[in-house]
Enzyme design. Structure first.
Site, mmCIF file in Angstrom:
data_model
loop_
_atom_site.group_PDB
_atom_site.id
_atom_site.type_symbol
_atom_site.label_atom_id
_atom_site.label_comp_id
_atom_site.label_asym_id
_atom_site.label_seq_id
_atom_site.Cartn_x
_atom_site.Cartn_y
_atom_site.Cartn_z
ATOM 1 N N HIS A 136 1.306 -0.921 -2.536
ATOM 2 C CA HIS A 136 1.029 -2.050 -1.638
ATOM 3 C C HIS A 136 1.938 -2.061 -0.408
ATOM 4 C CE1 HIS A 136 -0.978 -4.384 -5.179
ATOM 5 N NE2 HIS A 136 -1.779 -3.513 -4.619
ATOM 6 N N CYS A 144 4.674 -1.584 15.251
ATOM 7 C CA CYS A 144 3.983 -2.220 16.365
ATOM 8 C C CYS A 144 2.510 -1.831 16.300
ATOM 9 C CB CYS A 144 4.593 -1.765 17.684
ATOM 10 S SG CYS A 144 3.596 -2.233 19.118
ATOM 11 N N THR A 207 3.492 -5.631 -15.595
ATOM 12 C CA THR A 207 2.201 -5.957 -14.988
ATOM 13 C C THR A 207 1.216 -6.310 -16.087
ATOM 14 O OG1 THR A 207 0.226 -4.992 -13.944
ATOM 15 C CG2 THR A 207 1.918 -3.449 -14.674
HETATM 16 ZN ZN ZN Z 1 4.985 -1.292 20.794
#
Ligand code: ZN
Length: 261
Positions: A136, A144, A207
Protein backbone atom coordinates in the site's frame (compact mmCIF):
# COMPACT_ATOMS: atom_id res chain seq x y z
CA UNK A 1 -5.68 -26.74 15.50
CA UNK A 2 -8.64 -25.08 17.13
CA UNK A 3 -8.44 -26.57 20.60
CA UNK A 4 -9.67 -24.06 23.14
CA UNK A 5 -7.90 -24.28 26.50
CA UNK A 6 -9.99 -23.67 29.60
CA UNK A 7 -7.87 -21.95 32.24
CA UNK A 8 -4.98 -19.51 32.29
CA UNK A 9 -2.28 -22.10 33.09
CA UNK A 10 -3.56 -24.33 30.31
CA UNK A 11 -3.58 -21.37 27.95
CA UNK A 12 0.08 -20.63 28.74
CA UNK A 13 1.12 -24.23 28.04
CA UNK A 14 -0.89 -24.24 24.83
CA UNK A 15 0.68 -20.92 23.79
CA UNK A 16 4.24 -22.17 24.38
CA UNK A 17 3.50 -25.39 22.49
CA UNK A 18 2.29 -23.42 19.50
CA UNK A 19 5.35 -21.17 19.67
CA UNK A 20 7.63 -24.23 19.77
CA UNK A 21 5.86 -25.73 16.78
CA UNK A 22 6.25 -22.47 14.86
CA UNK A 23 9.95 -22.30 15.74
CA UNK A 24 10.40 -25.84 14.46
CA UNK A 25 8.69 -25.10 11.14
CA UNK A 26 10.70 -21.91 10.67
CA UNK A 27 13.97 -23.59 11.59
CA UNK A 28 13.41 -26.42 9.11
CA UNK A 29 12.18 -24.13 6.35
CA UNK A 30 14.05 -23.37 3.16
CA UNK A 31 12.38 -20.07 2.50
CA UNK A 32 9.82 -17.92 4.29
CA UNK A 33 7.53 -15.13 3.25
CA UNK A 34 6.05 -12.94 5.92
CA UNK A 35 2.82 -11.03 5.43
CA UNK A 36 1.99 -8.29 7.93
CA UNK A 37 -1.06 -6.14 8.49
CA UNK A 38 -2.18 -3.42 10.89
CA UNK A 39 -1.89 -5.76 13.90
CA UNK A 40 1.89 -5.74 13.50
CA UNK A 41 1.97 -2.01 14.21
CA UNK A 42 -0.73 -1.51 16.86
CA UNK A 43 1.85 -2.06 19.61
CA UNK A 44 3.77 0.89 18.15
CA UNK A 45 0.73 3.04 18.86
CA UNK A 46 -0.61 3.02 15.30
CA UNK A 47 -4.33 2.24 15.29
CA UNK A 48 -5.89 -0.06 12.74
CA UNK A 49 -8.08 2.40 10.85
CA UNK A 50 -10.28 -0.38 9.49
CA UNK A 51 -11.21 -1.86 12.86
CA UNK A 52 -11.71 -0.67 16.40
CA UNK A 53 -8.40 -2.07 17.59
CA UNK A 54 -6.05 0.50 19.10
CA UNK A 55 -6.67 4.06 20.27
CA UNK A 56 -9.92 5.72 19.14
CA UNK A 57 -9.85 7.51 15.80
CA UNK A 58 -10.00 11.31 15.76
CA UNK A 59 -13.41 11.93 14.29
CA UNK A 60 -13.76 15.31 12.73
CA UNK A 61 -15.23 14.79 9.29
CA UNK A 62 -18.51 13.16 8.51
CA UNK A 63 -17.19 11.15 5.59
CA UNK A 64 -16.50 7.44 5.76
CA UNK A 65 -12.83 6.56 5.68
CA UNK A 66 -13.21 4.99 2.21
CA UNK A 67 -14.25 8.43 0.94
CA UNK A 68 -11.71 10.52 2.87
CA UNK A 69 -8.89 8.31 1.65
CA UNK A 70 -10.05 7.98 -1.94
CA UNK A 71 -8.33 9.28 -5.05
CA UNK A 72 -11.34 11.40 -6.04
CA UNK A 73 -11.43 13.01 -2.62
CA UNK A 74 -7.70 13.73 -2.74
CA UNK A 75 -8.13 15.52 -6.08
CA UNK A 76 -11.27 17.48 -5.15
CA UNK A 77 -10.75 18.15 -1.43
CA UNK A 78 -6.99 18.10 -1.08
CA UNK A 79 -6.94 20.29 2.03
CA UNK A 80 -9.44 18.16 3.98
CA UNK A 81 -7.67 15.03 2.76
CA UNK A 82 -4.34 16.28 4.15
CA UNK A 83 -5.88 17.34 7.44
CA UNK A 84 -7.36 13.88 7.94
CA UNK A 85 -4.32 12.07 6.55
CA UNK A 86 -1.75 13.90 8.67
CA UNK A 87 -3.79 13.41 11.85
CA UNK A 88 -4.82 9.81 11.34
CA UNK A 89 -2.40 8.06 8.99
CA UNK A 90 0.98 9.61 9.72
CA UNK A 91 2.85 8.57 12.87
CA UNK A 92 6.25 10.20 12.55
CA UNK A 93 7.39 9.30 16.06
CA UNK A 94 6.27 5.67 16.05
CA UNK A 95 9.07 3.21 16.77
CA UNK A 96 9.42 -0.43 15.75
CA UNK A 97 7.96 -2.82 18.34
CA UNK A 98 8.98 -6.37 19.30
CA UNK A 99 7.27 -7.76 16.20
CA UNK A 100 9.23 -5.57 13.74
CA UNK A 101 12.47 -6.17 15.65
CA UNK A 102 12.00 -9.94 15.82
CA UNK A 103 11.25 -10.15 12.09
CA UNK A 104 14.40 -8.20 11.26
CA UNK A 105 16.56 -10.33 13.54
CA UNK A 106 14.97 -13.55 12.28
CA UNK A 107 16.94 -13.08 9.06
CA UNK A 108 20.03 -14.34 10.89
CA UNK A 109 18.37 -17.67 11.58
CA UNK A 110 16.36 -18.44 8.45
CA UNK A 111 15.89 -17.46 4.83
CA UNK A 112 13.32 -14.66 4.81
CA UNK A 113 12.49 -13.97 1.16
CA UNK A 114 10.51 -10.86 1.97
CA UNK A 115 8.33 -9.08 4.45
CA UNK A 116 5.22 -8.19 2.50
CA UNK A 117 3.23 -5.55 4.32
CA UNK A 118 -0.04 -3.70 4.03
CA UNK A 119 1.29 -1.11 6.46
CA UNK A 120 2.45 2.31 5.30
CA UNK A 121 4.50 3.27 8.35
CA UNK A 122 8.01 2.21 7.27
CA UNK A 123 8.63 0.45 10.61
CA UNK A 124 9.87 -2.84 9.09
CA UNK A 125 12.67 -0.89 7.40
CA UNK A 126 13.39 1.04 10.60
CA UNK A 127 13.78 -2.28 12.42
CA UNK A 128 16.20 -3.49 9.75
CA UNK A 129 14.27 -5.97 7.59
CA UNK A 130 16.18 -6.13 4.31
CA UNK A 131 13.51 -6.91 1.75
CA UNK A 132 10.21 -5.17 2.42
CA UNK A 133 7.41 -5.05 -0.13
CA UNK A 134 4.94 -2.31 0.72
CA UNK A 135 1.71 -3.24 -1.01
CA UNK A 136 0.00 0.00 0.00
CA UNK A 137 2.99 2.30 -0.39
CA UNK A 138 4.55 4.39 2.37
CA UNK A 139 3.91 7.65 4.18
CA UNK A 140 7.69 8.13 4.08
CA UNK A 141 7.67 8.81 0.33
CA UNK A 142 5.89 11.67 -1.38
CA UNK A 143 6.11 13.07 -4.86
CA UNK A 144 5.10 16.11 -6.88
CA UNK A 145 2.19 15.26 -9.17
CA UNK A 146 3.51 17.67 -11.79
CA UNK A 147 7.28 17.14 -12.03
CA UNK A 148 7.73 13.95 -10.02
CA UNK A 149 10.23 15.41 -7.55
CA UNK A 150 10.40 13.32 -4.40
CA UNK A 151 9.96 14.55 -0.84
CA UNK A 152 10.55 12.79 2.45
CA UNK A 153 7.93 12.80 5.18
CA UNK A 154 10.10 15.17 7.21
CA UNK A 155 10.28 17.63 4.31
CA UNK A 156 6.51 17.47 3.99
CA UNK A 157 6.00 18.05 7.71
CA UNK A 158 8.47 20.93 7.73
CA UNK A 159 6.47 22.69 5.00
CA UNK A 160 3.56 22.71 7.48
CA UNK A 161 1.08 23.75 4.75
CA UNK A 162 -2.60 22.76 4.47
CA UNK A 163 -1.68 21.49 0.99
CA UNK A 164 2.04 20.81 0.54
CA UNK A 165 3.35 22.10 -2.79
CA UNK A 166 6.50 21.30 -4.74
CA UNK A 167 9.40 23.70 -4.12
CA UNK A 168 10.53 23.44 -7.76
CA UNK A 169 7.32 23.76 -9.74
CA UNK A 170 4.48 24.50 -7.31
CA UNK A 171 2.64 21.27 -8.13
CA UNK A 172 0.60 19.49 -5.48
CA UNK A 173 2.53 16.83 -3.56
CA UNK A 174 0.89 13.44 -3.15
CA UNK A 175 1.85 10.80 -0.61
CA UNK A 176 3.09 7.58 -2.22
CA UNK A 177 0.31 5.56 -0.59
CA UNK A 178 -2.32 3.57 -2.43
CA UNK A 179 -5.64 5.35 -1.94
CA UNK A 180 -9.08 3.85 -2.40
CA UNK A 181 -9.93 3.66 -6.13
CA UNK A 182 -6.23 3.37 -6.97
CA UNK A 183 -4.64 0.14 -8.22
CA UNK A 184 -1.79 -1.46 -6.33
CA UNK A 185 1.69 -1.06 -7.71
CA UNK A 186 1.86 -3.81 -10.33
CA UNK A 187 5.57 -4.49 -9.84
CA UNK A 188 5.28 -4.85 -6.05
CA UNK A 189 2.26 -7.10 -6.35
CA UNK A 190 3.87 -9.47 -8.87
CA UNK A 191 7.03 -9.64 -6.76
CA UNK A 192 4.89 -10.51 -3.73
CA UNK A 193 3.08 -13.24 -5.69
CA UNK A 194 6.34 -14.61 -7.10
CA UNK A 195 7.94 -14.93 -3.64
CA UNK A 196 4.77 -16.37 -2.09
CA UNK A 197 4.77 -19.10 -4.76
CA UNK A 198 8.38 -19.93 -3.87
CA UNK A 199 8.06 -20.03 -0.07
CA UNK A 200 7.68 -23.25 1.88
CA UNK A 201 6.64 -21.41 5.06
CA UNK A 202 4.24 -18.49 5.11
CA UNK A 203 4.02 -16.45 8.29
CA UNK A 204 1.01 -14.15 8.50
CA UNK A 205 0.97 -11.55 11.26
CA UNK A 206 -1.66 -9.05 12.37
CA UNK A 207 -4.18 -9.25 9.59
CA UNK A 208 -7.68 -10.67 9.66
CA UNK A 209 -7.21 -11.76 6.03
CA UNK A 210 -10.59 -10.54 4.89
CA UNK A 211 -9.55 -7.73 2.59
CA UNK A 212 -7.77 -7.80 -0.72
CA UNK A 213 -4.83 -8.06 -1.42
CA UNK A 214 -3.81 -9.99 1.71
CA UNK A 215 -6.49 -12.62 1.33
CA UNK A 216 -5.72 -12.96 -2.39
CA UNK A 217 -2.03 -13.50 -1.72
CA UNK A 218 -2.79 -16.51 0.50
CA UNK A 219 -4.24 -18.27 -2.54
CA UNK A 220 -0.80 -18.25 -4.16
CA UNK A 221 0.85 -20.02 -1.26
CA UNK A 222 1.63 -23.60 -2.33
CA UNK A 223 3.12 -24.97 0.90
CA UNK A 224 1.42 -26.61 3.86
CA UNK A 225 3.20 -24.69 6.60
CA UNK A 226 1.01 -21.65 7.09
CA UNK A 227 1.48 -19.92 10.46
CA UNK A 228 -1.07 -17.30 11.49
CA UNK A 229 -0.49 -14.87 14.35
CA UNK A 230 -3.46 -12.60 14.85
CA UNK A 231 -5.49 -11.32 17.75
CA UNK A 232 -8.76 -12.50 16.21
CA UNK A 233 -9.70 -15.45 14.03
CA UNK A 234 -9.30 -15.39 10.25
CA UNK A 235 -10.99 -17.26 7.38
CA UNK A 236 -7.69 -19.09 6.82
CA UNK A 237 -7.30 -20.44 10.38
CA UNK A 238 -8.60 -23.86 9.40
CA UNK A 239 -6.06 -24.28 6.62
CA UNK A 240 -3.14 -23.15 8.80
CA UNK A 241 -0.70 -25.52 10.52
CA UNK A 242 -0.36 -23.17 13.46
CA UNK A 243 -2.70 -20.44 14.67
CA UNK A 244 -1.82 -18.20 17.59
CA UNK A 245 -4.44 -15.69 18.67
CA UNK A 246 -2.34 -13.19 20.55
CA UNK A 247 -0.44 -9.91 20.22
CA UNK A 248 2.09 -9.83 17.39
CA UNK A 249 4.93 -8.42 19.52
CA UNK A 250 4.53 -10.96 22.31
CA UNK A 251 4.40 -13.93 19.92
CA UNK A 252 7.24 -12.84 17.66
CA UNK A 253 9.50 -12.13 20.62
CA UNK A 254 8.93 -15.70 21.85
CA UNK A 255 9.49 -17.16 18.38
CA UNK A 256 12.77 -15.27 18.08
CA UNK A 257 13.89 -16.53 21.51
CA UNK A 258 13.10 -20.05 20.31
CA UNK A 259 15.15 -19.61 17.15
CA UNK A 260 18.11 -18.31 19.18
CA UNK A 261 18.00 -21.14 21.72
ZN1 ZN B 1 7.21 19.69 -8.93
Amino acid sequence: MLFRPACQAEREVFFMNMVEEAVKLIRESESIVVLTGAGASTESGIPDFRSNVGPPKKKKYDYPVEVLLSHTFFINNTEIFYDYYMNNMVYRDAKPNDCHKALAEMEKYCNVLAVITQNIDGLHQDAGSSNVIELHGSTRRNYCMKCGREFSLDELLEMNKPVPKCVSCGGVIKPDVVLYEEPLNERDLSRAVELTLKADVMLVIGTSLVVYPAAGLLNYYRGNKLIIVNIGSTPFDRSARIVIHDNAGKVMKKILEGLKA
